[in-house]
Design a protein around this motif. Sequence first.
Motif, PDB file in Angstrom:
ATOM      1  N   UNK A 275       0.840  -1.199  -0.064  1.00  0.00           N
ATOM      2  CA  UNK A 275      -0.116   0.041   0.045  1.00  0.00           C
ATOM      3  C   UNK A 275       0.937   1.238  -0.091  1.00  0.00           C
ATOM      4  N   UNK A 276       2.034   1.075   0.722  1.00  0.00           N
ATOM      5  CA  UNK A 276       2.903   2.385   0.849  1.00  0.00           C
ATOM      6  C   UNK A 276       3.422   2.874  -0.671  1.00  0.00           C
ATOM      7  N   UNK A 277       3.597   1.942  -1.541  1.00  0.00           N
ATOM      8  CA  UNK A 277       4.289   2.160  -2.983  1.00  0.00           C
ATOM      9  C   UNK A 277       3.189   2.815  -3.833  1.00  0.00           C
ATOM     10  N   UNK A 278       1.924   2.129  -3.679  1.00  0.00           N
ATOM     11  CA  UNK A 278       0.647   2.736  -4.445  1.00  0.00           C
ATOM     12  C   UNK A 278       0.397   3.960  -3.837  1.00  0.00           C
TER      13      UNK A 278
ATOM     14  N   UNK B 250      -4.367  -5.238   6.430  1.00  0.00           N
ATOM     15  CA  UNK B 250      -3.565  -4.361   6.227  1.00  0.00           C
ATOM     16  C   UNK B 250      -2.654  -3.826   7.151  1.00  0.00           C
ATOM     17  N   UNK B 251      -1.528  -4.542   7.638  1.00  0.00           N
ATOM     18  CA  UNK B 251      -0.812  -4.286   8.773  1.00  0.00           C
ATOM     19  C   UNK B 251       0.142  -3.081   8.841  1.00  0.00           C
ATOM     20  N   UNK B 252       0.082  -2.363   7.530  1.00  0.00           N
ATOM     21  CA  UNK B 252       0.880  -1.304   7.418  1.00  0.00           C
ATOM     22  C   UNK B 252       0.065  -0.265   8.156  1.00  0.00           C
TER      23      UNK B 252
ATOM     24  N   UNK C  25       0.819  12.921  13.088  1.00  0.00           N
ATOM     25  CA  UNK C  25       0.605  12.727  11.842  1.00  0.00           C
ATOM     26  C   UNK C  25      -0.691  11.647  11.372  1.00  0.00           C
ATOM     27  N   UNK C  26      -0.945  11.809  10.302  1.00  0.00           N
ATOM     28  CA  UNK C  26      -2.073  10.737   9.694  1.00  0.00           C
ATOM     29  C   UNK C  26      -1.479  10.002   8.485  1.00  0.00           C
ATOM     30  N   UNK C  27      -0.645  10.185   8.079  1.00  0.00           N
ATOM     31  CA  UNK C  27       0.100   9.609   6.904  1.00  0.00           C
ATOM     32  C   UNK C  27       1.214   8.809   7.202  1.00  0.00           C
ATOM     33  N   UNK C  28       1.520   7.389   7.171  1.00  0.00           N
ATOM     34  CA  UNK C  28       2.507   6.783   7.690  1.00  0.00           C
ATOM     35  C   UNK C  28       3.937   7.133   7.049  1.00  0.00           C
ATOM     36  N   UNK C  29       3.959   7.586   5.910  1.00  0.00           N
ATOM     37  CA  UNK C  29       5.113   8.093   5.279  1.00  0.00           C
ATOM     38  C   UNK C  29       6.379   8.963   6.162  1.00  0.00           C
ATOM     39  N   UNK C  30       5.239   9.824   6.767  1.00  0.00           N
ATOM     40  CA  UNK C  30       5.843  10.801   7.435  1.00  0.00           C
ATOM     41  C   UNK C  30       6.766  10.105   8.390  1.00  0.00           C
TER      42      UNK C  30
ATOM     43  N   UNK D  80      13.539   5.801   7.758  1.00  0.00           N
ATOM     44  CA  UNK D  80      14.281   4.933   6.510  1.00  0.00           C
ATOM     45  C   UNK D  80      13.692   3.635   6.591  1.00  0.00           C
ATOM     46  N   UNK D  81      12.524   3.554   7.272  1.00  0.00           N
ATOM     47  CA  UNK D  81      11.498   2.030   7.362  1.00  0.00           C
ATOM     48  C   UNK D  81      11.057   1.862   5.908  1.00  0.00           C
ATOM     49  N   UNK D  82      11.012   2.789   5.077  1.00  0.00           N
ATOM     50  CA  UNK D  82      10.256   2.881   3.811  1.00  0.00           C
ATOM     51  C   UNK D  82      11.423   3.152   2.915  1.00  0.00           C
ATOM     52  N   UNK D  83      11.484   2.566   1.651  1.00  0.00           N
ATOM     53  CA  UNK D  83      12.303   3.232   0.587  1.00  0.00           C
ATOM     54  C   UNK D  83      11.905   4.332   0.034  1.00  0.00           C
ATOM     55  N   UNK D  84      12.920   5.162  -0.123  1.00  0.00           N
ATOM     56  CA  UNK D  84      12.840   6.583  -0.750  1.00  0.00           C
ATOM     57  C   UNK D  84      13.133   6.461  -2.336  1.00  0.00           C
ATOM     58  N   UNK D  85      11.885   6.575  -3.376  1.00  0.00           N
ATOM     59  CA  UNK D  85      12.105   6.424  -4.649  1.00  0.00           C
ATOM     60  C   UNK D  85      11.760   7.855  -5.354  1.00  0.00           C
TER      61      UNK D  85
END
Length: 217
Positions: free
Chosen positions: A40-43, A62-64, A153-158, A164-169
């Motif tokens: 879901x984070x990539x989407x 959706x564990x994320x 915040x309400x968006x996990x990417x923050x 660094x837990x998510x890839x930065x593309x």
Amino acid sequence: MGKYYAVKVGKTPGIYLTWDECKENVNGFPKAEYKSFKTVEEAEEFAGVKFDLSKLDTKDNNPDENDDLKSDTESTKEKSGCYAFVDGSFNEVTNTYGYGGFLVSDGEKTVVQGLGNNEEMASMRNVAGEIEGAKAAVKLAIEKGLKELDIYYDYAGIEMWATGEWKRNKVGTMAYHEYIQSVKDKIKLNFIKVKGHSGIEGNEEADKLAKEAVGLL
């Protein structure tokens, strides 16, 4: 989940769980942009919109997003005494992203608000506003000489891109991660996730300020 179908440009940009839903939003739409992802984070990063949790039958699918479902009491419990709420928005007509929120320290409340139209950042839609809002709050806290800050915040990417837990593309997410890492010796940041549009006063105010920044209010 098997796949997440992300529609960046279509009748209704968003993230869908079936190809049929995706197809309804892109068939016949000029220059439609869409793609499927395993996470879901990539989407979310591709489409620049948040995933609608109501599309899931249970949180286990959706564990994320499980952290989104914690109690409001636990979510909004201040840790350091100095805190900020931030949110982002996007105006499709002007192709402008923006952020809104506020920082509270020593009983004083300071609004943070801004917008931008950088083409690379605008491709991330409201997500661009989310990360710019977080950066703005951190910069203000440092200017005020704060040594610790809670960021709601309400968006996990923050949090995930910051740590660094998510890839930065994308350029925006890479720059955000680099900035947060560069100030680690100046301020301690506590990231606290809350559920968006759930009646949490600070989150609702940040959402309103973000919409106002891009002319949606």
